[in-house]
Design a protein around this motif. Structure first.
Motif, PDB file in Angstrom:
ATOM      1  N   PRO A  43      21.665 -16.011 -20.583  1.00 17.08           N
ATOM      2  CA  PRO A  43      22.600 -17.028 -21.032  1.00 17.08           C
ATOM      3  C   PRO A  43      21.598 -18.339 -21.736  1.00 17.08           C
ATOM      4  CG  PRO A  43      21.920 -17.496 -18.754  1.00 17.08           C
ATOM      5  CD  PRO A  43      21.159 -16.314 -19.025  1.00 17.08           C
ATOM      6  N   TRP A  44      20.313 -17.784 -22.106  1.00 19.51           N
ATOM      7  CA  TRP A  44      19.522 -18.846 -22.684  1.00 19.51           C
ATOM      8  C   TRP A  44      19.056 -18.355 -24.043  1.00 19.51           C
ATOM      9  CZ3 TRP A  44      19.147 -23.446 -19.978  1.00 19.51           C
ATOM     10  CH2 TRP A  44      19.223 -23.194 -18.729  1.00 19.51           C
ATOM     11  N   GLN A  45      18.974 -19.631 -24.817  1.00 21.40           N
ATOM     12  CA  GLN A  45      18.180 -19.290 -26.215  1.00 21.40           C
ATOM     13  C   GLN A  45      16.604 -20.179 -26.126  1.00 21.40           C
ATOM     14  OE1 GLN A  45      20.443 -21.372 -29.068  1.00 21.40           O
ATOM     15  NE2 GLN A  45      21.514 -19.540 -29.664  1.00 21.40           N
ATOM     16  N   VAL A  46      15.877 -19.096 -26.549  1.00 20.37           N
ATOM     17  CA  VAL A  46      14.366 -19.518 -26.267  1.00 20.37           C
ATOM     18  C   VAL A  46      13.706 -19.402 -27.556  1.00 20.37           C
ATOM     19  CG1 VAL A  46      12.395 -18.894 -25.113  1.00 20.37           C
ATOM     20  CG2 VAL A  46      14.247 -18.401 -24.190  1.00 20.37           C
ATOM     21  N   SER A  47      12.892 -20.574 -27.833  1.00 15.65           N
ATOM     22  CA  SER A  47      12.192 -20.680 -29.171  1.00 15.65           C
ATOM     23  C   SER A  47      11.205 -19.763 -29.025  1.00 15.65           C
ATOM     24  CB  SER A  47      11.617 -22.014 -29.294  1.00 15.65           C
ATOM     25  OG  SER A  47      10.600 -22.260 -29.832  1.00 15.65           O
TER      26      SER A  47
ATOM     27  N   THR B  50       7.683 -21.616 -29.178  1.00 12.90           N
ATOM     28  CA  THR B  50       7.095 -22.168 -27.950  1.00 12.90           C
ATOM     29  C   THR B  50       6.652 -21.015 -27.181  1.00 12.90           C
ATOM     30  OG1 THR B  50       8.824 -23.988 -28.364  1.00 12.90           O
ATOM     31  CG2 THR B  50       7.567 -24.012 -26.632  1.00 12.90           C
TER      32      THR B  50
ATOM     33  N   ALA C  84       3.277 -20.522 -25.041  1.00 13.54           N
ATOM     34  CA  ALA C  84       3.136 -20.475 -23.673  1.00 13.54           C
ATOM     35  C   ALA C  84       2.416 -19.408 -23.572  1.00 13.54           C
ATOM     36  CB  ALA C  84       4.356 -20.407 -22.915  1.00 13.54           C
TER      37      ALA C  84
ATOM     38  N   GLY D 273       3.464 -23.429 -18.662  1.00  8.46           N
ATOM     39  CA  GLY D 273       4.171 -22.909 -19.836  1.00  8.46           C
ATOM     40  C   GLY D 273       5.380 -23.009 -19.751  1.00  8.46           C
TER      41      GLY D 273
ATOM     42  N   THR E 140       6.287 -26.520 -20.893  1.00  9.47           N
ATOM     43  CA  THR E 140       6.127 -26.695 -22.323  1.00  9.47           C
ATOM     44  C   THR E 140       7.473 -26.391 -22.792  1.00  9.47           C
ATOM     45  OG1 THR E 140       3.800 -26.108 -22.296  1.00  9.47           O
ATOM     46  CG2 THR E 140       4.918 -25.928 -24.561  1.00  9.47           C
ATOM     47  N   LEU E 141       7.988 -25.007 -22.258  1.00  6.11           N
ATOM     48  CA  LEU E 141       9.129 -24.658 -22.901  1.00  6.11           C
ATOM     49  C   LEU E 141      10.402 -25.407 -22.665  1.00  6.11           C
ATOM     50  CD1 LEU E 141       9.094 -20.770 -21.813  1.00  6.11           C
ATOM     51  CD2 LEU E 141       9.526 -21.498 -23.997  1.00  6.11           C
TER      52      LEU E 141
ATOM     53  N   GLY F 152      12.177 -25.799 -26.070  1.00  4.03           N
ATOM     54  CA  GLY F 152      11.911 -24.334 -26.221  1.00  4.03           C
ATOM     55  C   GLY F 152      12.886 -23.394 -25.584  1.00  4.03           C
ATOM     56  N   ILE F 153      13.898 -23.874 -24.704  1.00  8.40           N
ATOM     57  CA  ILE F 153      14.705 -23.095 -24.135  1.00  8.40           C
ATOM     58  C   ILE F 153      15.745 -23.929 -23.863  1.00  8.40           C
ATOM     59  CG2 ILE F 153      13.445 -23.642 -21.832  1.00  8.40           C
ATOM     60  CD1 ILE F 153      14.460 -20.589 -20.989  1.00  8.40           C
ATOM     61  N   LEU F 154      16.890 -23.579 -24.076  1.00 10.91           N
ATOM     62  CA  LEU F 154      18.331 -24.318 -24.027  1.00 10.91           C
ATOM     63  C   LEU F 154      19.288 -23.432 -23.733  1.00 10.91           C
ATOM     64  CD1 LEU F 154      17.629 -26.087 -27.386  1.00 10.91           C
ATOM     65  CD2 LEU F 154      18.036 -27.194 -25.140  1.00 10.91           C
ATOM     66  N   PRO F 155      20.536 -23.945 -23.364  1.00 10.06           N
ATOM     67  CA  PRO F 155      21.648 -22.981 -22.797  1.00 10.06           C
ATOM     68  C   PRO F 155      22.236 -22.318 -24.026  1.00 10.06           C
ATOM     69  CG  PRO F 155      21.758 -25.166 -22.015  1.00 10.06           C
ATOM     70  CD  PRO F 155      20.735 -25.332 -22.658  1.00 10.06           C
ATOM     71  N   ARG F 156      22.620 -20.966 -23.946  1.00  7.27           N
ATOM     72  CA  ARG F 156      22.841 -20.204 -25.087  1.00  7.27           C
ATOM     73  C   ARG F 156      24.297 -20.844 -25.831  1.00  7.27           C
ATOM     74  NH1 ARG F 156      23.018 -13.968 -25.086  1.00  7.27           N
ATOM     75  NH2 ARG F 156      23.598 -13.471 -27.143  1.00  7.27           N
ATOM     76  N   THR F 157      24.569 -20.897 -26.979  1.00 11.82           N
ATOM     77  CA  THR F 157      25.651 -21.326 -27.417  1.00 11.82           C
ATOM     78  C   THR F 157      26.495 -20.015 -28.119  1.00 11.82           C
ATOM     79  OG1 THR F 157      24.609 -21.586 -29.612  1.00 11.82           O
ATOM     80  CG2 THR F 157      25.073 -23.582 -28.237  1.00 11.82           C
TER      81      THR F 157
ATOM     82  N   VAL G 114      13.836 -25.631 -32.255  1.00 10.71           N
ATOM     83  CA  VAL G 114      14.885 -24.819 -32.150  1.00 10.71           C
ATOM     84  C   VAL G 114      16.322 -25.769 -32.488  1.00 10.71           C
ATOM     85  CG1 VAL G 114      16.390 -23.695 -30.465  1.00 10.71           C
ATOM     86  CG2 VAL G 114      13.842 -23.730 -30.524  1.00 10.71           C
ATOM     87  N   THR G 115      17.202 -25.233 -32.902  1.00 17.41           N
ATOM     88  CA  THR G 115      18.473 -25.868 -33.304  1.00 17.41           C
ATOM     89  C   THR G 115      19.262 -25.896 -31.557  1.00 17.41           C
ATOM     90  OG1 THR G 115      18.817 -24.964 -35.534  1.00 17.41           O
ATOM     91  CG2 THR G 115      20.835 -25.734 -34.179  1.00 17.41           C
TER      92      THR G 115
END
Lengths: 284, 557
Positions: A9-13, A16, A20, B28, B31-32, B37-42, B75-76
């Motif tokens: 459920p996550w979007q990861v850059s 980044t 890491a 790490g 940092t994310l 660098g990590i967000l709930p997915r849309t 990241v958007t």
């Protein structure tokens, strides 16, 4: 290219995440080298290595804070524009490591050779793959055989110099060169039966380089770190000509060219002078 | 690893390794999370998100060790904030908007900006500390709190529009942490513009040099235009500064008619403006040198004050609205330090998100006009922009604004299978022949054969030759149909007889159509703008005549 990947459920850059990973790998390599190379209890090394990473991260983003303050003063608008700086990370990590080594009486030259010289290019080599995914540090468009169809930071695809891949390869080459140099010197210089007193073997050009040598990082302490700085600047100098985001200040010369040349000159002078001192002492 | 397991002063070595590994993993992960660098997915369509360009001047846009400080490609964030606007037109003519932002904003507060029509007076705003200082057609609410339900308080803005305005346009922009979104609210105070526009004569399509649209993903498009220095105009810092001053002077803009979502059948209904403003994709002009190095970047912004003009005076279409884009007026940019350039190029990059519209805009033809205030082309030192503007077909002059166009912008995937390319702007001199270059590219993996049709309102005969990108090969005359090999290309050089000396001055358009012989509905067209003689400024708009029908009744005897 692949700026984001989905993980459940996550979007990861990707950028980044790869960074890491770079910190993880380079950190473990640095830690391993320090544990084996320094005559210090492991817990001292744990704290020191952690400090390098945290201070490096702080320095990496602190440089951008200058711009935030600048914007705040100019326009009254508090706004984090993002961004980071490798030079800031290097300065922050080095300063923290220096102070830590001073406090714990760790030979500084060895500490820099072991903890920074080889792990940094390895981490950078991995980190460049994140740049490739994000499209930053992109190359100039080209028709040459080197051209690869890649986007720039704005997502514009073109046949470009693959500067990120070239940088990654160059960093790997630096990493292996430093390891080879270290191994070669170690074979040629058997450990002294008795450690030399402070300053006797510490022919480092840097004040923190005069450590107690154990014959593991010849020809002088901090040599590897200086070599890394020189090779890094050489790589940066060459690749800057191929990068699409270079900001020229004088013809094709950017200010990155200027500071890399300056560092290379200083580093070369220091290496030459100290190698000469070593030879002179041996001769004497 | 002999030391492993050895108990030393600091404890087991393997334990130290483990501790450090855990620390690194924690760092790490931090940092994310800290670095977004990590967000709930849309899910669903991509939101128009993320922030304004960080620095409007030429800076290295990279995220790596390119300098002491660098831009970061972030990241958007997964936001889906929407701006809800309710508009009331009071009996005294005042316009009142009630505005609320809802949805996932990714933070606890947002900034909301209103940009109203020029000439707005007596502006009053709720939730705004202190008096509204000039210009009174701009108000910013800073740090509007977002509650647990993702809603901001409802703010109110009211003003008296200019008395002669029959259409006013308001732009609301919500700015969050690293993203922004805009809506345009049009208020009609007269008769519907479509009825007026329907009676307007259709304008002749005309191309600007190398303007294209390419699909970026399912809903987003790149509108890409290039103006280069093929005419050997040396660009100096002074000339560049002239052009920059003009662009930033707020008197020139580009107007583009775009499909909107929702289609806005009611004029007061807000709709989403499609230009994307993200950290990675933001509208801008870029000045490049021969090596492709970006020397100067000029961000673009909405010119809300011209939306009204465009909606009223440029051709309208159902479900489509006009937007106006121009260079940012602040901060003032400078060309200082720019080297003298014999070869240079100005590129415009505008990213459009047409998600929600029919087919996400696929196949749409968007009319594009270049407009400036005044009747004469803007004087800019040695005519930098006028070279681009002055070459267009003149189609409108009114409200003190001259618009040149339309230039059709067709939205189609760049790699659709095959392409008819080439688009030239040329000044013609009577008694000399004309040379136009087009090309066919076939990516289908199988050979294709095309018929060619062309039209040009010039009394000359044309011959067709092959050749290279640089020059025609007069020993290689071509006769349609033209076969293009699999993954191959074919240059099409049209060369005319000498232009008769009595050819009238003015513009004309050469239109070329290529049709796949196996599928008559599979055709593409390209056009060239040809200008005979000197630039002629368009005449001012004529007086409008109205016929009045009185309710006469014939008196019966």
């Amino acid at each position: 290219m692949l700026p984001i990947f989905n993980l459940g459920p996550w979007q990861v850059s990707t950028y980044t995440a790869v960074n890491a990973l770079a910190i993880l790998v380079a950190g473990m390599v640095a830690f391993h080298r320090l544990v084996r190379g320094l005559d210090q209890p492991p817990q001292v090394v744990v704290r020191g290595a952690t400090l390098i990473i945290l201070a490096g991260l702080l320095g990496r983003y602190l440089v951008r804070a200058v711009l935030v303050v600048q914007d705040l003063v100019r326009g009254g608008d508090l706004h984090w524009a993002g961004g980071n700086s490798f030079v800031g990370a290097l300065a922050g990590g080095s300063l923290a490591w220096l102070l830590y080594c001073r406090r714990h009486h760790i030979p500084l030259g060895q500490a820099f050779d072991l903890g920074l010289a080889a792990p940094l290019p390895l981490g950078q080599a991995i980190g460049r793959l994140g740049c490739l995914a994000a499209g930053c540090c992109f190359g100039k468009p080209t028709d040459s055989w080197l051209g690869v169809y890649l986007p720039d930071h704005a997502g514009l695809w073109a046949m470009r110099y693959p500067t990120q891949l070239l940088a990654a390869a160059a960093n790997l080459l630096i990493f292996f060169t430093l390891l080879a140099m270290e191994r070669y010197r170690r074979r040629r210089s058997p450990p002294h039966p008795n450690p030399l007193p402070q300053g006797e073997r510490g022919l480092s050009p840097l004040p923190w380089g005069r450590g107690r040598g154990r014959g593991k990082t010849p020809p002088f302490d901090s040599f590897l770190f200086l070599l890394y700085l020189g090779l890094y600047c050489l790589k940066r100098f060459v690749l800057e000509f191929l990068r699409g985001d270079a900001l020229p200040v004088l013809g094709p010369v950017s200010w990155v060219h200027l500071y890399t040349v300056a560092i290379m000159v200083v580093v070369t002078a220091l290496i030459a002078s100290n190698t000469s001192s070593v030879l002179h002492r041996k001769g004497g | 690893m002999r030391e492993f397991g050895k108990k030393s002063e600091g404890g087991h070595v393997w334990l130290a390794y483990l501790q450090f590994l855990v620390l690194l993993v924690a760092i790490g992960a931090g940092t994310l999370l800290l670095g977004a660098g990590i967000l709930p997915r849309t899910t669903g369509t991509l939101p128009q998100t993320t922030g304004t360009p960080a620095t409007p001047t030429a800076v290295p846009n990279c995220d790596c060790d390119c300098s002491d400080y660098e831009e970061r490609v972030t990241v958007t964030p997964g936001t889906n904030a929407k701006i809800h606007v309710t508009t009331v037109i009071h009996a005294n003519g005042r316009i009142e908007h009630k505005v609320r932002v809802t949805g996932r904003t990714g933070g606890t507060s947002v900034d909301l900006k209103w940009h109203g029509p020029q000439g707005a007076q007596d502006t009053e705003a709720s939730h705004h500390p202190g008096p509204i200082l000039p210009p009174v057609n701009k108000v910013t609410w800073r740090k509007l709190p977002v509650d647990a339900n993702g809603q901001t308080p409802e703010v109110t803005i009211s003003y008296t529009p200019p008395s002669d305005a029959i259409w006013v346009s308001d732009v609301f922009t919500v700015v969050g942490s690293g993203w922004q979104e805009s809506v345009n609210v049009g208020v009609w105070r007269g008769s519907p513009p479509q009825a007026r526009a329907a009676s307007r004569p259709a304008a002749t399509p005309a191309p600007l040099r190398r303007t294209t649209a390419a699909r970026l993903d399912e809903t987003r498009w790149l509108w890409h235009a290039t103006l280069d220095s093929t005419s050997a105009l040396t660009l100096t810092a002074d000339l560049c500064q002239d052009g920059l001053d003009l662009l930033q002077a707020d008197t020139s803009f580009a107007a583009l008619r775009v499909p909107v979502y929702p289609p806005s059948l009611v004029y007061t209904e807000p709709y989403t403006l499609p230009v994307i403003f993200t950290a990675e994709l933001w509208p801008h002009l870029a000045l490049l040198d021969f090596g492709g190095t970006q020397l100067l970047t000029v961000p673009l912004e909405y010119r809300a004050q011209y939306h009204t003009f465009a909606e009223n005076e440029l051709p309208a279409a159902p479900g489509e609205r006009w937007l106006a884009l121009g260079a940012v007026t602040s901060p003032t940019l400078t060309c200082a330090g720019l080297p003298e350039l014999d070869w240079w190029e100005v590129q415009a990059h505008v990213y459009l998100d047409l998600g929600g519209t029919e087919g996400a805009g696929q196949g749409a033809v968007l009319p594009l006009y270049y407009c400036y205030e005044g009747q004469s082309p803007p004087a800019m030192g040695s005519t930098l922009l006028s070279r681009a503007l002055g070459a267009q077909v003149t189609s409108y002059q009114g409200w003190g604004i001259t618009c040149l166009g339309p230039q059709p912008l067709t939205l189609q995937p760049e790699f659709e299978g095959w392409k008819l390319g080439g688009s030239t702007t040329a000044w013609l001199t009577p008694t000399l022949p004309i040379t136009l270059n087009h090309y066919l590219i076939n990516w289908t993996g199988a050979p294709l054969t095309f018929t060619l049709d062309y039209s040009a309102p010039l009394a000359v005969d044309w011959r067709l030759y092959g050749g290279t990108w640089e020059a025609p090969d007069l020993n290689d005359p071509l006769t349609p149909p033209i076969r293009v090999d699999a993954d191959g290309e074919q240059q099409l050089w049209f060369i005319s007889d000498p232009l008769p000396g009595d050819t009238a001055d003015g513009p004309c358009t050469f239109i070329l159509t290529a049709t796949n012989v196996t599928s008559p509905t599979d055709f593409h067209w390209a056009s060239d703008l040809l200008w005979v003689g000197d630039w002629i400024a368009p005449p001012p708009a004529p007086w409008q005549r109205y016929q009045i029908y009185l309710p006469l009744v014939v008196k019966s005897h």
